[in-house]
Design an enzyme around this catalytic site. Structure first.
Site, PDB file in Angstrom:
ATOM      1  N   TYR A 146      16.697 -53.129  17.959  1.00  0.00           N
ATOM      2  CA  TYR A 146      15.950 -52.429  17.835  1.00  0.00           C
ATOM      3  C   TYR A 146      15.510 -52.379  16.141  1.00  0.00           C
ATOM      4  O   TYR A 146      16.560 -51.916  15.134  1.00  0.00           O
ATOM      5  CB  TYR A 146      16.627 -51.197  18.419  1.00  0.00           C
ATOM      6  CG  TYR A 146      16.076 -49.730  18.317  1.00  0.00           C
ATOM      7  CD1 TYR A 146      14.664 -49.416  17.415  1.00  0.00           C
ATOM      8  CD2 TYR A 146      16.748 -48.421  19.013  1.00  0.00           C
ATOM      9  CE1 TYR A 146      14.474 -47.822  17.736  1.00  0.00           C
ATOM     10  CE2 TYR A 146      15.776 -47.788  19.412  1.00  0.00           C
ATOM     11  CZ  TYR A 146      14.056 -46.933  18.424  1.00  0.00           C
ATOM     12  OH  TYR A 146      13.375 -45.706  18.584  1.00  0.00           O
ATOM     13  N   LYS A 200      12.010 -54.354  19.948  1.00  0.00           N
ATOM     14  CA  LYS A 200      10.783 -52.752  19.430  1.00  0.00           C
ATOM     15  C   LYS A 200      11.533 -52.689  17.851  1.00  0.00           C
ATOM     16  O   LYS A 200      12.638 -52.801  16.775  1.00  0.00           O
ATOM     17  CB  LYS A 200      12.368 -52.017  20.248  1.00  0.00           C
ATOM     18  CG  LYS A 200      11.534 -51.003  19.880  1.00  0.00           C
ATOM     19  CD  LYS A 200      11.610 -49.749  20.474  1.00  0.00           C
ATOM     20  CE  LYS A 200      11.925 -47.830  19.894  1.00  0.00           C
ATOM     21  NZ  LYS A 200      11.925 -47.139  21.550  1.00  0.00           N
ATOM     22  N   LYS A 202      10.528 -49.250  15.519  1.00  0.00           N
ATOM     23  CA  LYS A 202      10.113 -47.640  15.735  1.00  0.00           C
ATOM     24  C   LYS A 202       9.046 -47.893  14.551  1.00  0.00           C
ATOM     25  O   LYS A 202       9.284 -47.798  13.368  1.00  0.00           O
ATOM     26  CB  LYS A 202      11.363 -47.465  15.451  1.00  0.00           C
ATOM     27  CG  LYS A 202      11.232 -45.791  14.905  1.00  0.00           C
ATOM     28  CD  LYS A 202      11.024 -44.692  15.761  1.00  0.00           C
ATOM     29  CE  LYS A 202      11.389 -44.985  17.276  1.00  0.00           C
ATOM     30  NZ  LYS A 202      11.054 -44.215  18.360  1.00  0.00           N
ATOM     31  N   ASP A 231       6.853 -48.502  19.145  1.00  0.00           N
ATOM     32  CA  ASP A 231       6.855 -46.805  19.612  1.00  0.00           C
ATOM     33  C   ASP A 231       6.301 -46.180  18.076  1.00  0.00           C
ATOM     34  O   ASP A 231       7.494 -45.645  17.602  1.00  0.00           O
ATOM     35  CB  ASP A 231       8.062 -47.515  19.739  1.00  0.00           C
ATOM     36  CG  ASP A 231       8.275 -45.447  20.341  1.00  0.00           C
ATOM     37  OD1 ASP A 231       7.757 -44.053  20.155  1.00  0.00           O
ATOM     38  OD2 ASP A 231      10.274 -44.848  20.563  1.00  0.00           O
ATOM     39  N   PRO A 232       5.079 -45.746  18.141  1.00  0.00           N
ATOM     40  CA  PRO A 232       4.850 -44.839  16.908  1.00  0.00           C
ATOM     41  C   PRO A 232       5.108 -43.422  17.372  1.00  0.00           C
ATOM     42  O   PRO A 232       4.830 -42.553  16.701  1.00  0.00           O
ATOM     43  CB  PRO A 232       3.183 -45.405  16.504  1.00  0.00           C
ATOM     44  CG  PRO A 232       2.941 -45.846  18.384  1.00  0.00           C
ATOM     45  CD  PRO A 232       4.406 -46.558  18.980  1.00  0.00           C
ATOM     46  N   ASN A 233       5.856 -43.077  18.603  1.00  0.00           N
ATOM     47  CA  ASN A 233       6.033 -41.943  19.052  1.00  0.00           C
ATOM     48  C   ASN A 233       5.312 -41.042  18.513  1.00  0.00           C
ATOM     49  O   ASN A 233       5.653 -39.680  18.020  1.00  0.00           O
ATOM     50  CB  ASN A 233       7.412 -41.375  17.699  1.00  0.00           C
ATOM     51  CG  ASN A 233       8.685 -42.059  18.255  1.00  0.00           C
ATOM     52  OD1 ASN A 233       9.279 -42.071  17.746  1.00  0.00           O
ATOM     53  ND2 ASN A 233       9.529 -41.258  19.313  1.00  0.00           N
ATOM     54  N   GLU A 256       5.219 -48.147  23.846  1.00  0.00           N
ATOM     55  CA  GLU A 256       5.443 -47.340  24.132  1.00  0.00           C
ATOM     56  C   GLU A 256       5.685 -45.554  23.157  1.00  0.00           C
ATOM     57  O   GLU A 256       4.973 -45.764  22.297  1.00  0.00           O
ATOM     58  CB  GLU A 256       6.950 -47.401  23.473  1.00  0.00           C
ATOM     59  CG  GLU A 256       7.721 -46.521  23.760  1.00  0.00           C
ATOM     60  CD  GLU A 256       9.824 -46.020  23.160  1.00  0.00           C
ATOM     61  OE1 GLU A 256      10.088 -47.727  23.117  1.00  0.00           O
ATOM     62  OE2 GLU A 256      10.633 -45.096  23.173  1.00  0.00           O
ATOM     63  N   ASN A 279       9.406 -42.544  26.382  1.00  0.00           N
ATOM     64  CA  ASN A 279      10.553 -41.162  26.498  1.00  0.00           C
ATOM     65  C   ASN A 279      10.068 -40.449  25.848  1.00  0.00           C
ATOM     66  O   ASN A 279      10.838 -38.969  25.607  1.00  0.00           O
ATOM     67  CB  ASN A 279      11.610 -41.470  25.896  1.00  0.00           C
ATOM     68  CG  ASN A 279      11.615 -41.720  24.206  1.00  0.00           C
ATOM     69  OD1 ASN A 279      11.037 -43.140  23.644  1.00  0.00           O
ATOM     70  ND2 ASN A 279      11.815 -40.914  22.909  1.00  0.00           N
ATOM     71  N   ASP A 303      17.285 -41.792  29.192  1.00  0.00           N
ATOM     72  CA  ASP A 303      18.324 -41.275  29.035  1.00  0.00           C
ATOM     73  C   ASP A 303      19.336 -40.321  29.116  1.00  0.00           C
ATOM     74  O   ASP A 303      19.074 -39.228  29.613  1.00  0.00           O
ATOM     75  CB  ASP A 303      17.555 -41.066  27.328  1.00  0.00           C
ATOM     76  CG  ASP A 303      18.815 -40.971  26.367  1.00  0.00           C
ATOM     77  OD1 ASP A 303      19.908 -40.223  26.599  1.00  0.00           O
ATOM     78  OD2 ASP A 303      18.872 -41.119  25.047  1.00  0.00           O
ATOM     79  N   HIS A 330      16.079 -45.688  26.770  1.00  0.00           N
ATOM     80  CA  HIS A 330      15.739 -44.864  25.384  1.00  0.00           C
ATOM     81  C   HIS A 330      17.263 -45.382  24.726  1.00  0.00           C
ATOM     82  O   HIS A 330      18.210 -44.222  25.803  1.00  0.00           O
ATOM     83  CB  HIS A 330      15.127 -43.247  25.493  1.00  0.00           C
ATOM     84  CG  HIS A 330      15.115 -42.691  24.170  1.00  0.00           C
ATOM     85  ND1 HIS A 330      16.366 -42.174  23.777  1.00  0.00           N
ATOM     86  CD2 HIS A 330      14.297 -42.519  23.543  1.00  0.00           C
ATOM     87  CE1 HIS A 330      15.933 -41.320  22.834  1.00  0.00           C
ATOM     88  NE2 HIS A 330      14.749 -41.303  22.153  1.00  0.00           N
ATOM     89  N   ASN A 332      18.845 -42.868  20.953  1.00  0.00           N
ATOM     90  CA  ASN A 332      19.259 -42.471  19.229  1.00  0.00           C
ATOM     91  C   ASN A 332      20.380 -43.298  18.976  1.00  0.00           C
ATOM     92  O   ASN A 332      21.321 -43.707  19.687  1.00  0.00           O
ATOM     93  CB  ASN A 332      19.481 -40.650  19.808  1.00  0.00           C
ATOM     94  CG  ASN A 332      17.986 -40.706  19.739  1.00  0.00           C
ATOM     95  OD1 ASN A 332      17.295 -41.150  18.999  1.00  0.00           O
ATOM     96  ND2 ASN A 332      17.941 -39.343  20.214  1.00  0.00           N
TER      97      ASN A 332
HETATM   98  O1  GKR Z   1      16.241 -41.803  15.124  1.00  0.00           O
HETATM   99  O2  GKR Z   1      13.953 -42.208  14.421  1.00  0.00           O
HETATM  100  C1  GKR Z   1      14.515 -42.075  15.504  1.00  0.00           C
HETATM  101  C2  GKR Z   1      13.951 -42.601  17.163  1.00  0.00           C
HETATM  102  O3  GKR Z   1      13.167 -41.934  16.387  1.00  0.00           O
HETATM  103  C3  GKR Z   1      14.608 -41.541  17.575  1.00  0.00           C
HETATM  104  O4  GKR Z   1      14.851 -40.205  17.684  1.00  0.00           O
HETATM  105  C4  GKR Z   1      13.468 -41.050  18.780  1.00  0.00           C
HETATM  106  O5  GKR Z   1      14.527 -41.083  19.707  1.00  0.00           O
HETATM  107  O6  GKR Z   1      14.566 -44.138  19.324  1.00  0.00           O
HETATM  108  C5  GKR Z   1      13.581 -42.776  19.709  1.00  0.00           C
HETATM  109  C6  GKR Z   1      12.249 -43.004  20.609  1.00  0.00           C
HETATM  110  O7  GKR Z   1      11.624 -42.686  20.646  1.00  0.00           O
HETATM  111  O8  GKR Z   1      12.361 -43.914  21.189  1.00  0.00           O
HETATM  112 MG    MG Z   2      10.233 -43.549  22.358  1.00  0.00          MG
END
Ligand code: GKR
Ligand code: MG
Length: 432
Positions: A146, A200, A202, A231-233, A256, A279, A303, A330, A332
């Protein structure tokens, strides 16, 4: 075994602060400490069950409000326990909030109670939690590497300082990871150290031009046999998602949460030829009907901390299989108790679709006896012993609790942390 030996005698919740490196996401940057709560449930018969959830002052308050109500309840009666938690802790909605992390309360707390009770039941029956979830489909559970864009430093008392003479993975926790070559070096280091078979990234902190180019750089380095995820959230607008998603076709195993919301995800699925995972848009059972109706994603990243525990994660797995969705996990920032729970769940899944996510290598401290659970050849083994198979290291718990008291952080706020570096910085949900 007398019935009273199943009854909950006390519940102890200890907030802790765990050193966490300055990792970037679309909402800002991680604070030097990530907050967790270690929950201990003790039965009348003296059996101790443990669990770990993300923490903040609100969750501590909520746990305080149910502690007394659960005393005397039977750990076998998990549905009764759940209804007490639900009646007491008001969840304004099933929405998880716009930040990358999930900000709901009741689901997290039920997960904490449920996992600790399963730990107790495993100890009573002298079986692993995996055996209570349907049994061992595999002894070793695979995890993806990750990657994060990150500033220099390792978090905690290290602050954002570098310690350049430290080698190996430790070095990469210290190192800067913004430029393409730094990110590729981070990936090489992680894969060399832990043997992961998939990667992966982030995404979200930088413009799609850069992040998509970085995914191509990872692809060029590792080749087509290394599955990649990005994963750009949901920091992308719909049009950005279509434009840049297309440029990742043939490069990714899955994409993602490129965009926000089930409808946007469903529409994007028709335009971009990459499986979509989430997620963020399907994160509760109440969102399943619409997920099925519009087909918002191909893979649900469960999760257990926010789906209400391990048994409900198995229920989610069954729903995923029924409706042709893939299932993975997922993560954290977390420690070994959560890791153990994830391994037990991963080991019990009848079919294993995708390597699980874990932030675990980013934490250099743990709260379990024996230190961190090893990840070798990309996999972690089911911990030995009944229940979760992990035990709290009391000295470590004391130390990490002291961190919590000293660091003054009471809730996760990545935007606030980022503003310490750049006061004008703001979290915008749809940034690009
Ligand atoms: O911890 O910065 C982070 C991640 O962005 C986390 O908050 C996310 O929940 O790991 C995450 C995801 O969206 O897969
Ligand atoms: Mg995610």
């Amino acid at each position: 075994m007398s019935h009273s030996s199943h009854q909950i005698a006390k519940i102890i919740a200890t907030p802790i602060a765990v050193p966490d490196p300055p990792l970037l996401n679309c909402a800002g940057i991680h604070a030097p400490y990530a907050l967790r709560i270690i929950l201990e449930v003790v039965t009348e018969g003296g059996i101790l069950g443990v669990s770990e959830i993300p923490g903040n002052e609100r969750s501590m308050e909520a746990i305080r409000s149910i502690q007394g109500l659960l005393v005397g309840k039977d750990v076998l009666q998990l549905s009764q326990i759940l209804s007490i938690v639900r009646d007491e802790i008001e969840e304004p909605s099933d929405e998880r909030g716009g930040a990358p992390h999930d900000a709901r309360l009741a689901v997290h707390i039920f997960s904490a109670i449920e996992v600790a009770c399963l730990d107790i039941l495993g100890k009573m029956l002298e079986v692993g939690v995996v055996d209570l979830l349907g049994g061992r489909m595999r002894e070793r559970v695979p995890f993806a590497a990750y990657l994060f864009y990150k500033r220099k430093g390792a978090g905690g008392t290290y602050g954002y300082e570098t310690q350049p003479d430290i080698s190996g993975w430790e070095y990469h926790r210290q190192a800067e990871g913004i430029e393409t070559e730094d990110l590729v070096a981070q990936a090489i280091s992680m894969v060399d150290t832990f043997g992961n078979k998939s990667i992966k990234l982030k995404g979200g902190p930088f413009v799609p031009e850069k992040e998509v180019a970085d995914m191509h750089a990872l692809y060029d380095h590792f080749g087509p046999d290394m599955p990649l995820r990005y994963d750009p959230n949901a920091a992308w607008s719909y049009d950005t998602g279509v434009q840049w998603g297309k440029k990742l076709e043939g490069v990714l195993q899955y994409l993602e949460d490129p965009v926000k919301g089930q409808e946007n995800m469903a529409n994007l699925r028709k335009e971009v030829n990459i499986p979509l995972a989430t997620n963020m848009c399907t994160t509760s059972f109440s969102q399943i009907p619409n997920s099925v109706r519009v087909h918002s994603e191909d893979i649900i990243l469960s999760d257990h901390h926010f789906w209400g525990g391990l048994r409900s994660s198995i229920e989610l797995y069954r729903i995923c299989k029924t409706f042709g969705r893939g299932f993975s996990m997922h993560s954290n920032s977390h420690l070994g108790i959560s890791m153990a729970a994830m391994i037990h769940l991963g080991a019990a899944l009848p079919e294993f679709d995708y390597d699980l996510d874990t932030h675990y290598p980013w934490q250099n401290e743990d709260v379990i006896v024996g230190g961190k659970i090893p990840i070798e050849d990309g996999c972690a083994e089911i911990p030995d012993g009944p229940g979760l198979g992990v035990e709290i290291d009391r000295e470590q718990l004391k130390k990490l609790h002291q961190n919590y008291i000293d660091c003054g952080i009471t809730e996760r706020d990545d935007e606030f942390e980022m503003q310490k570096l750049d006061p004008s910085w703001r979290f915008v949900e749809e940034r690009y």
